[in-house]
Motif scaffolding. Structure first.
Motif, PDB file in Angstrom:
ATOM      1  N   PRO A  20     -23.894  82.374 -22.604  1.00 49.16           N
ATOM      2  CA  PRO A  20     -25.101  82.256 -21.762  1.00 49.16           C
ATOM      3  C   PRO A  20     -26.360  82.408 -22.615  1.00 49.16           C
ATOM      4  O   PRO A  20     -26.368  83.106 -23.628  1.00 49.16           O
ATOM      5  CB  PRO A  20     -24.946  83.419 -20.777  1.00 49.16           C
ATOM      6  N   LYS A  21     -27.424  81.740 -22.198  1.00 51.62           N
ATOM      7  CA  LYS A  21     -28.644  81.678 -23.005  1.00 51.62           C
ATOM      8  C   LYS A  21     -29.205  83.057 -23.330  1.00 51.62           C
ATOM      9  O   LYS A  21     -29.644  83.312 -24.446  1.00 51.62           O
ATOM     10  CB  LYS A  21     -29.714  80.838 -22.287  1.00 51.62           C
ATOM     11  N   GLN A  22     -29.211  83.972 -22.364  1.00 57.02           N
ATOM     12  CA  GLN A  22     -29.744  85.308 -22.616  1.00 57.02           C
ATOM     13  C   GLN A  22     -28.874  86.049 -23.632  1.00 57.02           C
ATOM     14  O   GLN A  22     -29.389  86.798 -24.473  1.00 57.02           O
ATOM     15  CB  GLN A  22     -29.830  86.110 -21.322  1.00 57.02           C
ATOM     16  N   VAL A  23     -27.575  85.826 -23.568  1.00 57.82           N
ATOM     17  CA  VAL A  23     -26.659  86.460 -24.527  1.00 57.82           C
ATOM     18  C   VAL A  23     -26.902  85.895 -25.923  1.00 57.82           C
ATOM     19  O   VAL A  23     -26.957  86.641 -26.915  1.00 57.82           O
ATOM     20  CB  VAL A  23     -25.194  86.261 -24.092  1.00 57.82           C
ATOM     21  N   GLN A  24     -27.057  84.575 -26.013  1.00 60.29           N
ATOM     22  CA  GLN A  24     -27.387  83.957 -27.304  1.00 60.29           C
ATOM     23  C   GLN A  24     -28.694  84.521 -27.856  1.00 60.29           C
ATOM     24  O   GLN A  24     -28.794  84.842 -29.049  1.00 60.29           O
ATOM     25  CB  GLN A  24     -27.520  82.444 -27.154  1.00 60.29           C
ATOM     26  N   LYS A  25     -29.681  84.636 -26.976  1.00 56.79           N
ATOM     27  CA  LYS A  25     -30.990  85.141 -27.419  1.00 56.79           C
ATOM     28  C   LYS A  25     -30.873  86.539 -28.015  1.00 56.79           C
ATOM     29  O   LYS A  25     -31.445  86.830 -29.070  1.00 56.79           O
ATOM     30  CB  LYS A  25     -31.959  85.150 -26.232  1.00 56.79           C
ATOM     31  N   SER A  26     -30.126  87.405 -27.345  1.00 55.88           N
ATOM     32  CA  SER A  26     -29.972  88.771 -27.842  1.00 55.88           C
ATOM     33  C   SER A  26     -29.105  88.826 -29.086  1.00 55.88           C
ATOM     34  O   SER A  26     -29.353  89.636 -29.983  1.00 55.88           O
ATOM     35  CB  SER A  26     -29.386  89.665 -26.740  1.00 55.88           C
ATOM     36  N   TRP A  27     -28.093  87.971 -29.156  1.00 54.96           N
ATOM     37  CA  TRP A  27     -27.219  87.935 -30.346  1.00 54.96           C
ATOM     38  C   TRP A  27     -28.016  87.488 -31.569  1.00 54.96           C
ATOM     39  O   TRP A  27     -27.978  88.135 -32.621  1.00 54.96           O
ATOM     40  CB  TRP A  27     -26.037  87.000 -30.114  1.00 54.96           C
ATOM     41  N   HIS A  81     -26.774  95.630 -24.361  1.00 49.00           N
ATOM     42  CA  HIS A  81     -26.663  95.337 -22.930  1.00 49.00           C
ATOM     43  C   HIS A  81     -26.124  93.930 -22.684  1.00 49.00           C
ATOM     44  O   HIS A  81     -25.181  93.749 -21.896  1.00 49.00           O
ATOM     45  CB  HIS A  81     -28.020  95.489 -22.252  1.00 49.00           C
ATOM     46  N   ASP A  82     -26.720  92.942 -23.335  1.00 54.26           N
ATOM     47  CA  ASP A  82     -26.376  91.544 -23.042  1.00 54.26           C
ATOM     48  C   ASP A  82     -25.069  91.102 -23.696  1.00 54.26           C
ATOM     49  O   ASP A  82     -24.303  90.342 -23.098  1.00 54.26           O
ATOM     50  CB  ASP A  82     -27.505  90.617 -23.504  1.00 54.26           C
ATOM     51  N   LYS A 101     -37.399  98.499 -19.131  1.00 48.16           N
ATOM     52  CA  LYS A 101     -37.542  97.151 -18.579  1.00 48.16           C
ATOM     53  C   LYS A 101     -38.530  97.114 -17.417  1.00 48.16           C
ATOM     54  O   LYS A 101     -39.304  96.154 -17.279  1.00 48.16           O
ATOM     55  CB  LYS A 101     -36.175  96.636 -18.118  1.00 48.16           C
ATOM     56  N   ASP A 103     -31.194  95.359 -26.299  1.00 46.72           N
ATOM     57  CA  ASP A 103     -30.873  94.030 -25.766  1.00 46.72           C
ATOM     58  C   ASP A 103     -29.490  93.572 -26.220  1.00 46.72           C
ATOM     59  O   ASP A 103     -28.704  93.027 -25.434  1.00 46.72           O
ATOM     60  CB  ASP A 103     -31.924  93.011 -26.221  1.00 46.72           C
TER      61      ASP A 103
END
Length: 368
Positions: free
Chosen positions: A157-164, A118-119, A43, A115
């Motif tokens: 959360p948006k970052q979690v959705q993105k990684s999922w 982690h997320d 990162k 990702d």
């Protein structure tokens, strides 16, 4: 037990020396920090800087280019040497990438998996033992009080959705081009139920590939709402329909299709359910079928993988289902899936292997 040749070579006989086995045992013991060190050095761009240098970089040069403290960089570099992602020249004290470090940067599957873990999973893994013991996703409580991750997906959360979604789509997308050829060129499908269709990504590819097909997505009402927002204004969207259904409810029925249904598509879907739930879903799907209808089950069956690292990723993903998703499903093997299919009164007509990132399509029909 069925095992592909690569898996049989790796899983049926000892291949490590005693010293290598001891090192691997310690690698496992320190696994959480191995993961975080590797994620952070990636990162922070340190691996990229080293890769792009002609002769490697010294610690001082890395500090100057990243603006990070000498302490932080020293900790990361020393740990990465022991992990095996970096090499060092003791005379010049310049660090270069190892082959493993190169894959950490350049392998898209590895980046997606980092990702995702982690997320989505990292904190929840702490409750894995409890989840295994009681069959519920106890790690999910970190995000909210839902029975499964699917009810809460739109609220993560948006970052979690993105990684999922990044994880989910990465593995399915690679197989879509070959799957489209099978569905439309080999079986000439004109009407299709997309079960668990999520954001409508597969449905959009279907209507783009075939100008006549009508697709109905069957999913939770909140997922249907997300799908409708996602396809709005896109060419052919009028041929995509939504049908809200809770497939965990054994009383929920598949809608009947006027004129007879050609295909029921289930991509990376049945792995979201226990074996008893899979039998229930397939039983209900069977009642929407005619003798001409085929069910297409696309899954990454771990025992059919051409290369061992893929099987490793898949069996580890099973524990995401345990701790985070629902507590009772997994990445299945051929034997498990065949047992569910036959118990539901269906039979396997054909299996297409090695699509995209290790997918198989199991084609099912009503039992003769």
């Amino acid at each position: 037990m069925f095992l592909s040749q690569s898996l049989e070579d790796n899983y049926t006989k000892e291949s490590l020396s005693a010293r290598d086995a001891q090192r691997l045992a310690e690698f496992i013991a320190w696994g959480p920090v191995v993961f975080q060190v590797s994620r952070i050095i990636l990162k922070w761009g340190i691996l990229d800087l080293i890769r792009d240098s002609k002769e490697g970089l010294t610690r001082q040069e890395i500090c100057e280019r990243t603006g990070r403290s000498d302490y932080a960089v020293k900790c990361l570099l020393e740990a990465s040497l022991c992990i095996g992602t970096l090499l060092v020249n003791p005379q010049t004290e310049r660090y270069t990438l190892s082959k493993t470090g190169w894959f950490l940067i350049n392998d898209p599957a590895t980046r997606v998996n980092i990702d995702f873990n982690h997320d989505v999973n990292y904190v929840g893994w702490f409750n894995l033992e409890e989840s295994l013991a009681i069959g519920k996703p106890e790690g999910l409580k970190h995000f909210g009080n839902w029975p499964t991750i699917y009810e809460g997906l739109s609220q993560l959360p948006k970052q979690v959705q993105k990684s999922w979604f990044g994880f989910d789509h990465f593995y399915s997308d690679s197989s879509f081009p070959e799957a489209l050829k099978i569905i439309f060129d080999e079986y000439h499908v004109k009407s299709l139920y997309d079960v668990g269709g999520n954001t409508g990504k597969w449905a959009l590819q279907c209507i783009a590939y075939n100008k006549d097909v009508e697709v109905t997505i069957l999913d939770l009402p909140q997922q249907i709402s997300m799908m409708q927002d996602n396809i709005k204004g896109k060419e052919g969207a009028e041929r995509i329909h939504g049908y809200g259904i809770n497939l965990l409810d054994s009383n929920s029925v598949f809608p009947q299709y006027d004129g007879g249904l050609d295909a029921i598509w289930m991509s990376q879907f049945l792995d979201c359910f226990s074996m008893d739930e899979i039998v229930s879903i397939l039983n209900r799907a069977k009642h929407a079928m005619t003798s001409q209808t085929r069910i297409y089950i696309m899954e990454t069956l771990w025992d059919r993988q051409k290369y061992e690292p893929a099987a490793f990723c898949l069996t580890m993903t099973s524990l995401y289902f345990t701790a985070m998703a629902n507590g009772n499903s997994k990445m299945y093997n051929t034997e498990d899936m065949q047992a569910c299919i036959e118990k539901a009164g269906l039979e396997i007509e054909q299996i297409h292997d090695h699509l995209g990132m290790g997918h198989s399509i199991i084609v099912c029909k009503q039992k003769s």
